[in-house]
Design a protein around this motif. Sequence first.
Motif, PDB file in Angstrom:
ATOM      1  N   GLY A  41      64.056   7.492  -8.522  1.00  0.00           N
ATOM      2  CA  GLY A  41      65.460   7.358  -8.160  1.00  0.00           C
ATOM      3  C   GLY A  41      66.352   7.113  -9.363  1.00  0.00           C
ATOM      4  N   ALA A  42      65.907   6.253 -10.260  1.00  0.00           N
ATOM      5  CA  ALA A  42      66.692   5.987 -11.472  1.00  0.00           C
ATOM      6  C   ALA A  42      66.787   7.239 -12.338  1.00  0.00           C
ATOM      7  CB  ALA A  42      66.062   4.836 -12.249  1.00  0.00           C
ATOM      8  N   ARG A  43      65.715   8.036 -12.362  1.00  0.00           N
ATOM      9  CA  ARG A  43      65.724   9.267 -13.160  1.00  0.00           C
ATOM     10  C   ARG A  43      66.707  10.276 -12.585  1.00  0.00           C
ATOM     11  NH1 ARG A  43      60.365  13.081 -13.785  1.00  0.00           N
ATOM     12  NH2 ARG A  43      61.178  14.543 -15.370  1.00  0.00           N
ATOM     13  N   VAL A  44      66.747  10.408 -11.255  1.00  0.00           N
ATOM     14  CA  VAL A  44      67.705  11.321 -10.619  1.00  0.00           C
ATOM     15  C   VAL A  44      69.122  10.850 -10.906  1.00  0.00           C
ATOM     16  CG1 VAL A  44      68.588  12.133  -8.400  1.00  0.00           C
ATOM     17  CG2 VAL A  44      66.110  12.068  -8.823  1.00  0.00           C
ATOM     18  N   HIS A  74      72.501  17.068   0.851  1.00  0.00           N
ATOM     19  CA  HIS A  74      71.402  16.212   0.424  1.00  0.00           C
ATOM     20  C   HIS A  74      70.077  16.950   0.381  1.00  0.00           C
ATOM     21  CE1 HIS A  74      73.873  12.472   1.840  1.00  0.00           C
ATOM     22  NE2 HIS A  74      74.330  13.010   0.722  1.00  0.00           N
ATOM     23  N   ARG A  75      69.766  17.723   1.432  1.00  0.00           N
ATOM     24  CA  ARG A  75      68.479  18.408   1.476  1.00  0.00           C
ATOM     25  C   ARG A  75      68.392  19.485   0.394  1.00  0.00           C
ATOM     26  NH1 ARG A  75      69.304  17.158   6.898  1.00  0.00           N
ATOM     27  NH2 ARG A  75      67.555  16.021   7.858  1.00  0.00           N
ATOM     28  N   ALA A  76      69.475  20.245   0.244  1.00  0.00           N
ATOM     29  CA  ALA A  76      69.471  21.306  -0.771  1.00  0.00           C
ATOM     30  C   ALA A  76      69.368  20.717  -2.181  1.00  0.00           C
ATOM     31  CB  ALA A  76      70.745  22.149  -0.648  1.00  0.00           C
ATOM     32  N   LEU A  77      70.087  19.613  -2.408  1.00  0.00           N
ATOM     33  CA  LEU A  77      70.038  18.984  -3.729  1.00  0.00           C
ATOM     34  C   LEU A  77      68.636  18.416  -4.002  1.00  0.00           C
ATOM     35  CD1 LEU A  77      71.562  18.179  -6.259  1.00  0.00           C
ATOM     36  CD2 LEU A  77      72.379  16.125  -5.077  1.00  0.00           C
ATOM     37  N   ALA A  78      68.043  17.838  -2.975  1.00  0.00           N
ATOM     38  CA  ALA A  78      66.687  17.306  -3.127  1.00  0.00           C
ATOM     39  C   ALA A  78      65.702  18.422  -3.439  1.00  0.00           C
ATOM     40  CB  ALA A  78      66.276  16.555  -1.863  1.00  0.00           C
ATOM     41  N   ALA A  79      65.880  19.567  -2.798  1.00  0.00           N
ATOM     42  CA  ALA A  79      64.972  20.690  -3.039  1.00  0.00           C
ATOM     43  C   ALA A  79      65.112  21.196  -4.471  1.00  0.00           C
ATOM     44  CB  ALA A  79      65.252  21.804  -2.043  1.00  0.00           C
ATOM     45  N   GLN A  80      66.359  21.283  -4.951  1.00  0.00           N
ATOM     46  CA  GLN A  80      66.568  21.749  -6.330  1.00  0.00           C
ATOM     47  C   GLN A  80      65.943  20.803  -7.341  1.00  0.00           C
ATOM     48  OE1 GLN A  80      70.406  23.228  -7.616  1.00  0.00           O
ATOM     49  NE2 GLN A  80      71.046  23.583  -5.476  1.00  0.00           N
ATOM     50  N   LEU A  81      66.029  19.505  -7.073  1.00  0.00           N
ATOM     51  CA  LEU A  81      65.507  18.516  -8.018  1.00  0.00           C
ATOM     52  C   LEU A  81      64.025  18.249  -7.824  1.00  0.00           C
ATOM     53  CD1 LEU A  81      68.470  15.962  -7.932  1.00  0.00           C
ATOM     54  CD2 LEU A  81      67.883  17.501  -9.807  1.00  0.00           C
ATOM     55  N   VAL A 126      62.680  16.365  -5.360  1.00  0.00           N
ATOM     56  CA  VAL A 126      62.461  14.980  -4.935  1.00  0.00           C
ATOM     57  C   VAL A 126      62.751  14.881  -3.439  1.00  0.00           C
ATOM     58  CG1 VAL A 126      63.044  14.060  -7.215  1.00  0.00           C
ATOM     59  CG2 VAL A 126      64.842  14.290  -5.481  1.00  0.00           C
ATOM     60  N   SER A 127      62.554  13.701  -2.878  1.00  0.00           N
ATOM     61  CA  SER A 127      62.805  13.525  -1.450  1.00  0.00           C
ATOM     62  C   SER A 127      64.292  13.366  -1.164  1.00  0.00           C
ATOM     63  CB  SER A 127      62.059  12.288  -0.933  1.00  0.00           C
ATOM     64  OG  SER A 127      62.664  11.106  -1.436  1.00  0.00           O
ATOM     65  N   ARG A 128      64.655  13.628   0.093  1.00  0.00           N
ATOM     66  CA  ARG A 128      66.060  13.491   0.497  1.00  0.00           C
ATOM     67  C   ARG A 128      66.518  12.043   0.334  1.00  0.00           C
ATOM     68  NH1 ARG A 128      68.823  11.835   4.912  1.00  0.00           N
ATOM     69  NH2 ARG A 128      70.839  12.858   5.341  1.00  0.00           N
ATOM     70  N   ASN A 129      65.677  11.094   0.711  1.00  0.00           N
ATOM     71  CA  ASN A 129      66.072   9.687   0.605  1.00  0.00           C
ATOM     72  C   ASN A 129      66.355   9.281  -0.844  1.00  0.00           C
ATOM     73  OD1 ASN A 129      65.897   9.279   3.352  1.00  0.00           O
ATOM     74  ND2 ASN A 129      63.812   8.455   3.276  1.00  0.00           N
TER      75      ASN A 129
END
Length: 484
Positions: free
Chosen positions: A27-30, A52-59, A61-64
């Motif tokens: 989380g801190a890295r994101v 949120h979901r699209a950004l999580a997929a690009q990175l 990581v999880s949505r939360n």
Amino acid sequence: MADPGTGPLTRVTVPDLLPALPGETVGARVTRTLRDAVLRGTLPDGTRLPGHRALAAQLGVSRNTVVDALDTLTWEGFVQAAPRSGTRVVRPARPQPGAAPPLPLSDWARRALAGQVQDVAGTYAVDFRPGQPVPDLYPAAWTQALARRAAAVHHWRDAAGDALPDPLGPLETRRALAAYLNAERGAQVTPDMVMLTGGTQGALDALARAFLEPGRTAAIEAPTYAGAHAALSATGATLHAVPVDDHGLIPAHLPAQATLLYATPACQYPTTATLPAARRQAVLNWAAPRGTLILEDDYAADLVHGTGQGGRAPAVMQALDPARVILLGSFSKSLAPVTRSGFLAGPPAVIQVLAGTRPLTDRAPGTLDALALADLLGSGAYARHVRRTRPVLAERHEAATHALRAHFPDWQVTPARAGLHLHVALPPDQNAADVIDRAARGGVALGGVDGQDSTLLLAFAHLPPPRLRQGLARLARALHPSHP
């Protein structure tokens, strides 16, 4: 379909995650990655971020994780979420580039910066500059004492309870130090007269701030330790230079009045001269009617290696007038440079003033180092270490002086009874700055004395005899290319 806030929608490319830092959570890295992209302009102001979901997929990581990161960035002011318009980048306003405004420095800061001594940077094949660590002489007993005290950290923390640390340092250490100074240095010290410090420089700064100000005078040896000169001059007090000769400070040149006198009677820095008894008494006789406090820096007391007096330094001046002389010392050279264990021993009234002003700076010295020092002093391990070190220093001193005289017969080398360096006077046709510069070009670093064009300082204690001889032969070749 057009986005009512920014015109036609375009796909936002979010940068890859930055390399992880040690111990950093995902989380801190994101959060750091997105913050960095905003500050660099990779994500321009007003950019609408993917969901949120699209950004999580690009990175990857999880949505939360993304939700938590955006919450943090919202709180920091780097993004802003609004109904029906998503999350948008808010780039903080920055001042227009231009000349940086001048810093509002205090007079103390200006004087302190003006007193700094610039050292010659660089990497050298041989480094003879004073201040070199001597790692092969550091005692294993010191690291063992640190380890024992560190293992018992919970015990002494529980024993202390919620009490604030003593601004003078642990009583256990002050008792052991007072006993050591009385036995080994002939001092007249009780535990209530001792304040533990992080080193001599910090003690000098504390004393200077407490007793000096513009309009007052401090007397100081010339030449002297640059750190002492800088600490005293930074206060704005007038500094009166007292010249030294082959026997140390010359009492006849002391000023008519002074609040403090800084002196190194056991081993004058940098000449290594020892102040004889008659001059010591003359200094005390001068100070008494003027109410002058004497700062006696005993920096080389445990680094004696010359002959005479059983291989020990003369007793401290402090014993002759405990009400006027403040004794300063440090263990950084005799134990290890990373050791932040020093002390000052002075009249109780002075100690009370320093204890009362200390909370404005560092509150108290490092407890772990202090307790380990108590073990070393109380067990006799430190005294044994010093006795073992002296013949090694004597051998290195002899090797350095012999090689210097062999390679540079026109240089005047002053033998040192104590300390870790030699004082060398150059002949009239040679200039210290030029010698130091030519030596540096040949891979050899030398030290000089500020304001003296005919003096060199050469550290010897950090090198065994073969390395000393090799290094001084290299110095001779650097200064005289035809030298064999």
